[in-house]
Design a protein around this motif. Structure first.
Motif, PDB file in Angstrom:
ATOM      1  N   LEU A  11       0.854  -1.197   0.000  1.00 17.69           N
ATOM      2  CA  LEU A  11       0.000   0.000   0.000  1.00 17.69           C
ATOM      3  C   LEU A  11       0.885   1.240   0.000  1.00 17.69           C
ATOM      4  CD1 LEU A  11      -2.821   1.323   0.242  1.00 17.69           C
ATOM      5  CD2 LEU A  11      -2.569   1.176   2.725  1.00 17.69           C
ATOM      6  N   SER A  12       0.818   2.018  -1.080  1.00 19.02           N
ATOM      7  CA  SER A  12       1.631   3.229  -1.163  1.00 19.02           C
ATOM      8  C   SER A  12       0.792   4.464  -1.420  1.00 19.02           C
ATOM      9  CB  SER A  12       2.684   3.085  -2.282  1.00 19.02           C
ATOM     10  OG  SER A  12       2.066   2.808  -3.520  1.00 19.02           O
ATOM     11  N   ILE A  22       2.518  -4.222   3.318  1.00 20.29           N
ATOM     12  CA  ILE A  22       3.696  -3.352   3.422  1.00 20.29           C
ATOM     13  C   ILE A  22       3.247  -1.931   3.107  1.00 20.29           C
ATOM     14  CG2 ILE A  22       5.988  -2.835   2.497  1.00 20.29           C
ATOM     15  CD1 ILE A  22       6.241  -5.779   1.728  1.00 20.29           C
ATOM     16  N   VAL A  23       3.342  -1.046   4.086  1.00 20.15           N
ATOM     17  CA  VAL A  23       2.939   0.349   3.877  1.00 20.15           C
ATOM     18  C   VAL A  23       4.187   1.206   3.743  1.00 20.15           C
ATOM     19  CG1 VAL A  23       0.763   0.045   5.111  1.00 20.15           C
ATOM     20  CG2 VAL A  23       2.763   0.822   6.364  1.00 20.15           C
ATOM     21  N   HIS A  61       3.469  -3.832   7.982  1.00 19.33           N
ATOM     22  CA  HIS A  61       4.926  -3.696   7.951  1.00 19.33           C
ATOM     23  C   HIS A  61       5.277  -2.353   7.336  1.00 19.33           C
ATOM     24  CE1 HIS A  61       6.318  -8.196   8.197  1.00 19.33           C
ATOM     25  NE2 HIS A  61       5.493  -7.861   9.167  1.00 19.33           N
ATOM     26  N   ASN A  62       5.906  -1.506   8.096  1.00 21.08           N
ATOM     27  CA  ASN A  62       6.357  -0.209   7.567  1.00 21.08           C
ATOM     28  C   ASN A  62       7.672  -0.386   6.829  1.00 21.08           C
ATOM     29  OD1 ASN A  62       4.816   0.455  10.327  1.00 21.08           O
ATOM     30  ND2 ASN A  62       4.551   2.155   8.906  1.00 21.08           N
ATOM     31  N   ASP A  63       7.745   0.193   5.637  1.00 22.71           N
ATOM     32  CA  ASP A  63       8.968   0.105   4.857  1.00 22.71           C
ATOM     33  C   ASP A  63       9.008   1.274   3.879  1.00 22.71           C
ATOM     34  OD1 ASP A  63      11.402  -0.937   3.940  1.00 22.71           O
ATOM     35  OD2 ASP A  63      10.637  -2.988   4.117  1.00 22.71           O
ATOM     36  N   GLN A  65       6.778   1.504  -9.289  1.00 24.17           N
ATOM     37  CA  GLN A  65       7.748   1.300  -8.218  1.00 24.17           C
ATOM     38  C   GLN A  65       8.162  -0.163  -8.206  1.00 24.17           C
ATOM     39  OE1 GLN A  65       5.834   0.979  -4.189  1.00 24.17           O
ATOM     40  NE2 GLN A  65       4.192   2.133  -5.185  1.00 24.17           N
ATOM     41  N   TYR A  66       9.221  -0.442  -7.464  1.00 22.29           N
ATOM     42  CA  TYR A  66       9.755  -1.805  -7.384  1.00 22.29           C
ATOM     43  C   TYR A  66       9.625  -2.384  -5.976  1.00 22.29           C
ATOM     44  CZ  TYR A  66      12.055  -1.543 -11.991  1.00 22.29           C
ATOM     45  OH  TYR A  66      12.312  -1.463 -13.330  1.00 22.29           O
ATOM     46  N   THR A  67       8.742  -1.837  -5.154  1.00 22.68           N
ATOM     47  CA  THR A  67       8.649  -2.244  -3.754  1.00 22.68           C
ATOM     48  C   THR A  67       8.313  -3.725  -3.594  1.00 22.68           C
ATOM     49  OG1 THR A  67       7.814  -0.007  -3.351  1.00 22.68           O
ATOM     50  CG2 THR A  67       7.672  -1.552  -1.532  1.00 22.68           C
ATOM     51  N   LYS A  68       7.683  -4.320  -4.573  1.00 19.22           N
ATOM     52  CA  LYS A  68       7.268  -5.717  -4.458  1.00 19.22           C
ATOM     53  C   LYS A  68       8.447  -6.680  -4.290  1.00 19.22           C
ATOM     54  CE  LYS A  68       2.967  -5.206  -7.075  1.00 19.22           C
ATOM     55  NZ  LYS A  68       2.242  -5.556  -8.338  1.00 19.22           N
TER      56      LYS A  68
END
Length: 447
Positions: A29-30, A57-58, A78-80, A97-100
């Motif tokens: 979640l962004s 993942i936020v 999970h904060n990141d 984005q590449y957060t995955k």
């Protein structure tokens, strides 16, 4: 002692048969705009299989309010930090984005099923955890979709991905293109069979997934509103038609399934009532503001009055006011409000905004006062036309026919509503005023 030794040998030889695998569903979640779909997905996963944890993942853009709402739905947060795309200069939207790739570093779990927040499982999907080291669905081409995929966590793979972020190609500028480059051999992998009858393949630990595990709604609508397979996961891929956007109803009928899940999630809460009260309050406030603006303009602006107004001007003004009212009302309604109260709110705001602004124009340009009865009749005519359109569209089962009728209704409303406004709020009041002067005694002597 013999039992202990036997157990130790089994643990060494077949660790997975003795130690249970740790599974998790994970999303990213962004954007706070995706809070409601995140809550709906969390509710649906918990309803279908509460034994598997759901983690989101936020990133740093998410507010404390959103985090608290997620935790209330049983989500593990999970904060990141977000991993930006190397193509950020030309791909600035948050979806790029590449957060995955952080999922591969979550080694506290053995296998993870990643889910985009715009998906809706229709049944228990826990069979996906058995598919292999990496699994995804191919759609429309030899590229797989990253909305749903399965992975076995591995820190070595994660660090290798980080090393390739800047150099690996991404056909779409985001994580989907990167993952397609990184797992370019997936297209040659066998299809996963959740029944357990899948033959073993020594060359591949990866598997492709059936379209039913990531069913693109585009396929549904291209097939005139019919499923090609019975989906386990519906993916609402079409950007402007997301099911939490109120204006997508009633045209996109598949959105009703998502809305049913949302209603189940909110059952027992006052969310729907609070939304109706808030929308009604904003609607009343808008009407009051418009009436104040009308009174101020009519009192202070006096140099616009003319003896004659051309038909072209009245046509152009009526069209412009109506289009502005539609645009303004859409902006005013919260995009994730429930569709029925949101449509009532939008229709009411459009009606009263257009009616009051048109009557104000008539007063400023001709000096003629428009009766309240005429303003009310325009408002009710507009709301009735929208209500009839809504009711008719909900009764049409075939998607292509529904789209055709929706286009016809939009055109008809643009013509009929604007024509009625022009007649009731401009032409008729002016004609009545002229007729009033004509019946005065010795009217021909009046300057």
């Amino acid at each position: 002692m013999n039992a202990y030794i036997l157990g130790l040998l089994l643990l060494i030889s077949f660790p997975e048969s003795v130690t249970p695998q740790k599974y998790a569903y994970v999303s990213v979640l962004s954007s706070n705009d995706f809070l409601i779909p995140a809550k709906v997905l969390a509710y649906r996963l918990r309803k279908l299989n509460s034994s598997i944890p759901y983690i989101i993942i936020v990133t740093q853009d998410i507010t404390d309010y959103s985090i608290s709402e997620l935790k209330a739905q049983g989500v593990i947060v999970h904060n990141d930090t977000k991993i930006d795309t190397p193509y950020i200069a030309t791909h600035k939207a948050r979806k790029y984005q590449y957060t995955k790739i952080r999922l591969w570093a979550m080694t506290e779990f053995d296998v993870i099923v990643h889910l985009d927040l715009d998906v809706l499982p229709t049944r228990d999907i826990s069979t996906l955890f058995k598919c292999g080291s990496f699994c995804a669905v191919f759609r429309h081409s030899d590229m797989f979709n990253s909305g749903v995929f399965v992975l076995k966590t591995n820190e070595t793979v994660f660090h290798d991905m980080v090393q390739h972020v800047q150099t690996a190609e991404s056909y779409d500028g985001g994580d989907q293109g990167f993952l397609n480059t990184y797992f370019h051999d997936l297209k040659f992998s066998p299809m996963y069979d959740p029944t357990g009858n899948q033959p073993t393949c020594e060359n591949f630990t990866m598997s492709t997934l059936s379209a039913k595990f990531n069913y693109d709604i585009g396929m549904y609508y291209l097939n005139n509103g019919r499923f090609l397979v019975d989906p386990d996961i519906i993916h609402y891929t079409m950007g402007p038609t997301k099911p939490w956007l109120w204006w997508t109803y009633p045209l996109f009928d598949l959105n009703w399934q998502w809305l049913d899940a949302r209603k189940e999630m909110e059952q027992g809460s006052d969310a729907d009532v609070d939304t109706c009260i808030a929308l009604a309050g904003i609607n009343c406030l808008l009407i009051c503001v418009l009436l104040i603006i009308k009174a101020v303009l009519e009192h202070f602006v006096v140099n616009m009055t003319t003896d004659s107004v051309s038909d072209l001007e009245t046509h152009m003004v009526s069209q412009s006011i109506y289009l502005f009212s539609v645009w303004f009302s859409m902006k005013l309604a919260h995009q994730s409000a429930h569709p029925v109260p949101a449509w009532v709110f939008f229709t009411s705001n459009t009606a009263w905004t257009a009616a009051i602004l048109t009557s104000t124009y008539t007063r400023l340009r001709t000096g003629v006062d428009v009766k309240v009865k005429s303003i009310l009749s325009c408002g009710f005519f507009t709301m009735l036309s929208y209500a009839l359109s809504w009711l008719i569209l909900t009764q049409i089962t075939h998607f292509n026919t529904r789209v055709l009728f929706a286009i016809l209704f939009i055109l008809a409303q643009q013509i009929l509503v604007v024509t009625y406004y022009r007649y009731a709020l401009i032409l008729r009041p002016c004609r009545q005023q002229i007729h009033k002067y004509q019946i005065l005694p010795n009217n021909h002597h009046v300057a």
